[in-house]
Design a protein around this motif. Sequence first.
Motif, PDB file in Angstrom:
ATOM      1  N   SER A  51       1.585   3.265  -4.253  1.00  0.00           N
ATOM      2  CA  SER A  51       2.071   2.036  -4.877  1.00  0.00           C
ATOM      3  C   SER A  51       3.588   1.914  -4.757  1.00  0.00           C
ATOM      4  CB  SER A  51       1.654   1.982  -6.346  1.00  0.00           C
ATOM      5  OG  SER A  51       2.219   3.062  -7.052  1.00  0.00           O
ATOM      6  N   ARG A  95      -5.165  -4.556 -11.524  1.00  0.00           N
ATOM      7  CA  ARG A  95      -4.351  -4.316 -10.334  1.00  0.00           C
ATOM      8  C   ARG A  95      -2.953  -3.862 -10.689  1.00  0.00           C
ATOM      9  NH1 ARG A  95      -2.170 -10.032  -8.098  1.00  0.00           N
ATOM     10  NH2 ARG A  95      -1.366 -10.763 -10.075  1.00  0.00           N
ATOM     11  N   PHE A 101      -2.054   2.896  -5.746  1.00  0.00           N
ATOM     12  CA  PHE A 101      -2.894   2.312  -4.721  1.00  0.00           C
ATOM     13  C   PHE A 101      -2.675   3.070  -3.424  1.00  0.00           C
ATOM     14  CE2 PHE A 101      -2.393  -1.291  -7.614  1.00  0.00           C
ATOM     15  CZ  PHE A 101      -3.709  -1.682  -7.753  1.00  0.00           C
ATOM     16  N   ASP A 102      -3.687   3.059  -2.554  1.00  0.00           N
ATOM     17  CA  ASP A 102      -3.565   3.694  -1.248  1.00  0.00           C
ATOM     18  C   ASP A 102      -2.960   2.751  -0.226  1.00  0.00           C
ATOM     19  OD1 ASP A 102      -4.737   6.109  -2.112  1.00  0.00           O
ATOM     20  OD2 ASP A 102      -6.722   5.232  -1.877  1.00  0.00           O
ATOM     21  N   GLU A 103      -3.210   1.459  -0.389  1.00  0.00           N
ATOM     22  CA  GLU A 103      -2.738   0.505   0.608  1.00  0.00           C
ATOM     23  C   GLU A 103      -2.754  -0.904   0.035  1.00  0.00           C
ATOM     24  OE1 GLU A 103      -4.010  -1.054   5.065  1.00  0.00           O
ATOM     25  OE2 GLU A 103      -4.898   0.774   4.279  1.00  0.00           O
ATOM     26  N   ASN A 105      -2.692  -5.072   1.470  1.00  0.00           N
ATOM     27  CA  ASN A 105      -2.764  -6.008   2.585  1.00  0.00           C
ATOM     28  C   ASN A 105      -2.770  -7.409   2.022  1.00  0.00           C
ATOM     29  OD1 ASN A 105      -2.953  -4.578   5.132  1.00  0.00           O
ATOM     30  ND2 ASN A 105      -4.830  -3.694   4.299  1.00  0.00           N
ATOM     31  N   TYR A 113      -4.720  -7.789  -1.310  1.00  0.00           N
ATOM     32  CA  TYR A 113      -5.800  -6.816  -1.476  1.00  0.00           C
ATOM     33  C   TYR A 113      -5.161  -5.453  -1.692  1.00  0.00           C
ATOM     34  CZ  TYR A 113      -8.553 -10.575   0.504  1.00  0.00           C
ATOM     35  OH  TYR A 113      -9.138 -11.799   0.731  1.00  0.00           O
ATOM     36  N   ALA A 114      -5.538  -4.794  -2.780  1.00  0.00           N
ATOM     37  CA  ALA A 114      -5.003  -3.466  -3.120  1.00  0.00           C
ATOM     38  C   ALA A 114      -6.156  -2.478  -3.059  1.00  0.00           C
ATOM     39  CB  ALA A 114      -4.387  -3.493  -4.509  1.00  0.00           C
ATOM     40  N   PHE A 115      -5.979  -1.406  -2.293  1.00  0.00           N
ATOM     41  CA  PHE A 115      -7.046  -0.429  -2.066  1.00  0.00           C
ATOM     42  C   PHE A 115      -6.745   0.859  -2.785  1.00  0.00           C
ATOM     43  CE2 PHE A 115      -7.034  -3.354   1.438  1.00  0.00           C
ATOM     44  CZ  PHE A 115      -8.377  -3.611   1.651  1.00  0.00           C
ATOM     45  N   ARG A 116      -7.785   1.420  -3.455  1.00  0.00           N
ATOM     46  CA  ARG A 116      -7.689   2.739  -4.100  1.00  0.00           C
ATOM     47  C   ARG A 116      -8.715   3.646  -3.479  1.00  0.00           C
ATOM     48  NH1 ARG A 116      -6.792   0.243  -9.816  1.00  0.00           N
ATOM     49  NH2 ARG A 116      -4.578   0.506  -9.924  1.00  0.00           N
TER      50      ARG A 116
END
Length: 116
Positions: A51, A95, A101-103, A105, A113-116
């Motif tokens: 993050s 969020r 977060f890992d990433e 986009n 878009y927030a990836f975990r």
Amino acid sequence: GNQVWQYYGTKLEGQFLIQDKFHGIPDNLGAAVECPEGECQHDSVLFFKGSNFTRFHPHTGMVFENYPKDARNYFMQCEGRGHGNKTADPSIHNRCSNRSFDEFNQDEFGRVYAFR
């Protein structure tokens, strides 16, 4: 990973360790994006990991002062967050929680878009 490939136009000039080309930037990045002067205060490259993001000055080869910073304070509209405000709902589904977060986009419609 810990490597970067350098191109000039379409010609590959070499493969290097990130630290050799971008001093102060961590390995295992999620993303990197150019931020030209006008969009950013100065020409910059933004490197994202978890993050956090780090702002790199391509002309001086240095990381700007006071980085890394939490991307949720700058790139996401979060209640209770933003430029110094550190309070947020700790829920995993929020969020804006304090869980990394890992990433990140963003699509062409501006959805993040927030990836975990």
